[in-house]
Design an enzyme around this catalytic site. Structure first.
Site, PDB file in Angstrom:
ATOM      1  N   LYS A  17       0.641  -1.207   0.077  1.00  0.00           N
ATOM      2  CA  LYS A  17      -0.049  -0.192  -0.001  1.00  0.00           C
ATOM      3  C   LYS A  17       0.984   1.136  -0.094  1.00  0.00           C
ATOM      4  O   LYS A  17       1.506   1.499   1.074  1.00  0.00           O
ATOM      5  CB  LYS A  17      -0.933   0.059   1.222  1.00  0.00           C
ATOM      6  CG  LYS A  17      -1.929   1.128   0.917  1.00  0.00           C
ATOM      7  CD  LYS A  17      -2.453   1.790   2.403  1.00  0.00           C
ATOM      8  CE  LYS A  17      -1.531   3.207   2.749  1.00  0.00           C
ATOM      9  NZ  LYS A  17      -1.598   4.228   1.809  1.00  0.00           N
ATOM     10  N   GLU A  52       9.927   0.884  10.460  1.00  0.00           N
ATOM     11  CA  GLU A  52      10.808   1.640  10.338  1.00  0.00           C
ATOM     12  C   GLU A  52      10.374   3.066  10.211  1.00  0.00           C
ATOM     13  O   GLU A  52       9.631   3.626   9.509  1.00  0.00           O
ATOM     14  CB  GLU A  52      11.475   1.344   8.860  1.00  0.00           C
ATOM     15  CG  GLU A  52      12.895   1.640   8.734  1.00  0.00           C
ATOM     16  CD  GLU A  52      13.106   3.174   8.372  1.00  0.00           C
ATOM     17  OE1 GLU A  52      13.228   4.270   9.197  1.00  0.00           O
ATOM     18  OE2 GLU A  52      13.160   3.309   6.946  1.00  0.00           O
ATOM     19  N   CYS A  65      14.421   9.625   6.869  1.00  0.00           N
ATOM     20  CA  CYS A  65      14.451   9.389   8.337  1.00  0.00           C
ATOM     21  C   CYS A  65      15.760   9.293   8.548  1.00  0.00           C
ATOM     22  O   CYS A  65      15.949   9.500   9.965  1.00  0.00           O
ATOM     23  CB  CYS A  65      13.678   8.150   8.438  1.00  0.00           C
ATOM     24  SG  CYS A  65      13.812   6.722   7.066  1.00  0.00           S
ATOM     25  N   GLU A  71      11.247  15.633  14.629  1.00  0.00           N
ATOM     26  CA  GLU A  71      11.731  15.189  13.334  1.00  0.00           C
ATOM     27  C   GLU A  71      10.836  16.022  12.560  1.00  0.00           C
ATOM     28  O   GLU A  71       9.616  16.293  12.488  1.00  0.00           O
ATOM     29  CB  GLU A  71      11.298  13.804  13.049  1.00  0.00           C
ATOM     30  CG  GLU A  71      11.784  13.636  11.572  1.00  0.00           C
ATOM     31  CD  GLU A  71      11.374  11.908  11.246  1.00  0.00           C
ATOM     32  OE1 GLU A  71      10.209  11.395  11.430  1.00  0.00           O
ATOM     33  OE2 GLU A  71      12.487  11.398  10.852  1.00  0.00           O
TER      34      GLU A  71
HETATM   35  P1  ADP Z   1       3.559  10.646   7.197  1.00  0.00           P
HETATM   36  O1  ADP Z   1       5.029  10.192   6.963  1.00  0.00           O
HETATM   37  O2  ADP Z   1       3.022  11.492   6.141  1.00  0.00           O
HETATM   38  O3  ADP Z   1       3.310  11.107   8.602  1.00  0.00           O
HETATM   39  P2  ADP Z   1       2.328   8.460   7.880  1.00  0.00           P
HETATM   40  O4  ADP Z   1       3.438   7.653   8.775  1.00  0.00           O
HETATM   41  O5  ADP Z   1       1.162   8.464   8.465  1.00  0.00           O
HETATM   42  O6  ADP Z   1       2.796   9.590   6.986  1.00  0.00           O
HETATM   43  O7  ADP Z   1       2.053   7.279   6.831  1.00  0.00           O
HETATM   44  C1  ADP Z   1       2.903   6.191   6.051  1.00  0.00           C
HETATM   45  C2  ADP Z   1       2.001   5.428   5.455  1.00  0.00           C
HETATM   46  O8  ADP Z   1       1.160   4.638   6.564  1.00  0.00           O
HETATM   47  C3  ADP Z   1       1.284   5.869   4.257  1.00  0.00           C
HETATM   48  O9  ADP Z   1       1.060   4.685   3.314  1.00  0.00           O
HETATM   49  C4  ADP Z   1      -0.138   5.944   4.971  1.00  0.00           C
HETATM   50  O10 ADP Z   1      -1.215   5.938   3.963  1.00  0.00           O
HETATM   51  C5  ADP Z   1       0.096   4.708   5.887  1.00  0.00           C
HETATM   52  N1  ADP Z   1      -1.033   4.987   7.144  1.00  0.00           N
HETATM   53  C6  ADP Z   1      -1.634   6.188   7.633  1.00  0.00           C
HETATM   54  N2  ADP Z   1      -2.239   5.803   8.657  1.00  0.00           N
HETATM   55  C7  ADP Z   1      -2.467   4.532   8.651  1.00  0.00           C
HETATM   56  C8  ADP Z   1      -3.155   3.607   9.606  1.00  0.00           C
HETATM   57  N3  ADP Z   1      -3.842   4.018  10.561  1.00  0.00           N
HETATM   58  N4  ADP Z   1      -2.964   2.175   9.280  1.00  0.00           N
HETATM   59  C9  ADP Z   1      -2.227   1.727   8.376  1.00  0.00           C
HETATM   60  N5  ADP Z   1      -1.765   2.497   7.636  1.00  0.00           N
HETATM   61  C10 ADP Z   1      -1.549   3.784   7.614  1.00  0.00           C
END
Ligand code: ADP
Length: 461
Positions: free
Chosen positions: A154, A229, A263, A355
């Site tokens: 995804k 990660e 990161c 960060e």
């Molecule tokens: P950002 O780096 O913008 O803060 P996130 O860490 O939230 O983003 O997102 C990293 C990935 O995790 C993206 O593919 C996002 O769609 C997905 N994601 C966000 N929320 C969830 C969730 N509750 N469950 C699973 N995947 C998620």
């Protein structure tokens, strides 16, 4: 049908849209993946190795196309995006040796023979962030496929295009349909459906620590394995006994690569007080020299930030009156441009602790080695870091003392596919890449075969 409009970060223009899938699509994908995985795991190790090499060759043949997609979708400079496409090829090539080498063990026991099998988990979910869409996807699907699994990726909402293309290339190169699928969708829809699905045995997540915590909580409901990660706030420690000119010349690239959306960004520079002034004098022209501009140009070193909301977040760390030491340049006009920025804040400022994920670096002075280590470790994160010194003993001492998964001495080395990568503390759980990564996508099965204490009594001779 929900559609996500994709915006070119360098122009702020919508250039494509992509259908956002739902939980029912995850159900269908898992059924297809399970079927594909059975035939994949049932094929010979040699043929699986060859199939992965054919996939690598397809990536190689489309490297410019993949790079162009990343330039437009993510704003990565072309040279960097080409490196990323090549890195995906290299990850696949490296792990193409796995199917013929993923051996179990034979363990001495009494009364029989004991052997272990490294069996595939089945279907693995890989949830990726927007900062390095194709490379991070390959860190999951490369070793996972090599260990005999099917993979459902995804991608992040904003940056799905290279992952979608990679899944097409997998099929075009001969991998079974359904073995590697990419499902664009929202994190709280498709991401959560993947984590909750009983047909998926493991989830690899790369993203923010906040979301990673949630992923781990959700995975706990079905006792699902996770590799996480997450974020970083890594230190670049510059000692007085280093090659100060080189440390200063390279420091911008240790933090501003990918516009700081990394990161591993060395976003806290710690400099020994006795060379602080010299270091800052040398750092200023180095920062000014970072070529920020059109990501399609070959010579560009830094592009825009990925999106308007992310630009807003990064900008919040440099409010009016912020302690800006100096800044580099950035184009005017449309696009999410942010100049490389050097801050000299107080130690408790949020720019030192959080960060930022943008081209903003803080500089602080330290007096001695013990203080440098204490400052480097004064963080919830522990992902990467750099140590600059010409003293080998100090390099070893500090490398062992900094609580971080990936350290570079006298360099800011990028991630290598052949060495392990991952974080201490709240930077994550588990390791990706390196020789052991395929094992993280296996279940160990132990089989004991009774031979009996007396071969005669068992009817053997
Ligand atoms: P950002 O780096 O913008 O803060 P996130 O860490 O939230 O983003 O997102 C990293 C990935 O995790 C993206 O593919 C996002 O769609 C997905 N994601 C966000 N929320 C969830 C969730 N509750 N469950 C699973 N995947 C998620």
């Amino acid at each position: 049908m929900t559609v996500m409009e994709l915006v070119n970060p360098a122009t702020a223009e919508v250039f494509a849209d992509v259908e956002m899938l739902d939980a029912a699509a995850v159900d269908r994908a898992v059924t297809d993946a399970q079927r594909a995985q059975r035939s994949w795991a049932g094929s010979t190790p040699a043929s699986r190795g060859m199939a992965l090499r054919a996939f690598a060759a397809a990536v190689e043949a489309h490297r410019r196309e993949l790079a162009d997609l990343e330039v437009t979708n993510s704003g990565h400079p072309l040279g960097q995006a080409m490196w990323e496409a090549d890195h995906v090829r290299d990850v696949l090539t490296f792990y193409s040796a796995t199917p013929e080498r993923l051996a179990g063990r034979q363990i001495p026991v009494s009364g029989g023979v004991d052997i272990t099998f490294a069996e595939p988990i089945g279907v693995v979910g890989v949830i990726t962030p927007w900062n390095f869409p194709m490379t991070i996807a390959s860190w999951g699907f490369g070793p996972a496929l090599a260990a005999g699994n099917a993979v459902i990726v995804k991608p992040a909402e904003w940056t799905p295009l290279t992952s979608i293309r990679l899944a097409e290339l997998a099929v075009e190169s001969g991998l079974p349909e359904g073995l590697l699928q990419v499902l664009p969708g929202r994190g709280d829809v498709v991401g959560e459906a993947i984590i909750g699905h009983p047909g998926i045995g493991k989830v690899v997540f790369t993203g923010s620590t906040r979301t990673g915590r949630r992923v781990m909580e959700q995975a706990a409901q079905s006792v699902k394995q996770v590799t996480l990660e997450l974020g970083g706030k890594s230190a670049n420690i510059v000692f007085a006994d280093s090659d100060v000119a080189r440390a200063a010349a390279t420091a911008p690239y240790g933090v501003f690569d990918n516009a700081g959306q990394d990161c591993c960004a060395r976003s806290r520079i710690l400099v020994q007080r006795s060379i602080y002034d010299e270091f800052m004098e040398r750092l200023e022209p180095a920062v000014a020299g970072v070529r920020v501009g059109d990501p399609r140009d070959d010579g560009t070193e830094m592009g825009p930030l990925v999106s308007r909301p992310h630009w807003e977040k990064v900008a919040s760390y440099v409010p009016d009156g912020a302690p800006v030491a100096f800044r580099g340049s950035a184009p005017d006009g449309p696009g999410f441009w942010f100049p490389p920025t050097v801050l000299t804040p107080q130690p408790d400022d949020r720019s030192v602790r959080e960060e930022i994920f943008g081209p903003v670096v803080t500089v602080q002075a330290f007096d001695d080695e013990a203080q440098a280590v204490a400052m480097a470790n004064d963080s919830a994160y522990g992902l990467s870091g750099s140590i600059w010194t010409e003293n080998l003993s100090r390099a070893m001492r500090v490398s062992r003392a900094v609580a971080s998964g990936n350290l570079s001495v006298n360099s800011h080395s990028a991630v290598r596919y052949s060495t392990p990568f991952g974080g201490y503390k709240q930077s994550g759980i588990g390791r990706e890449l390196g020789p052991d990564a395929p094992s993280a996508f296996t279940e160990t099965k132990n089989v004991f075969i009774a031979v009996g204490p007396d071969p005669q009594a068992e009817g053997t001779s």
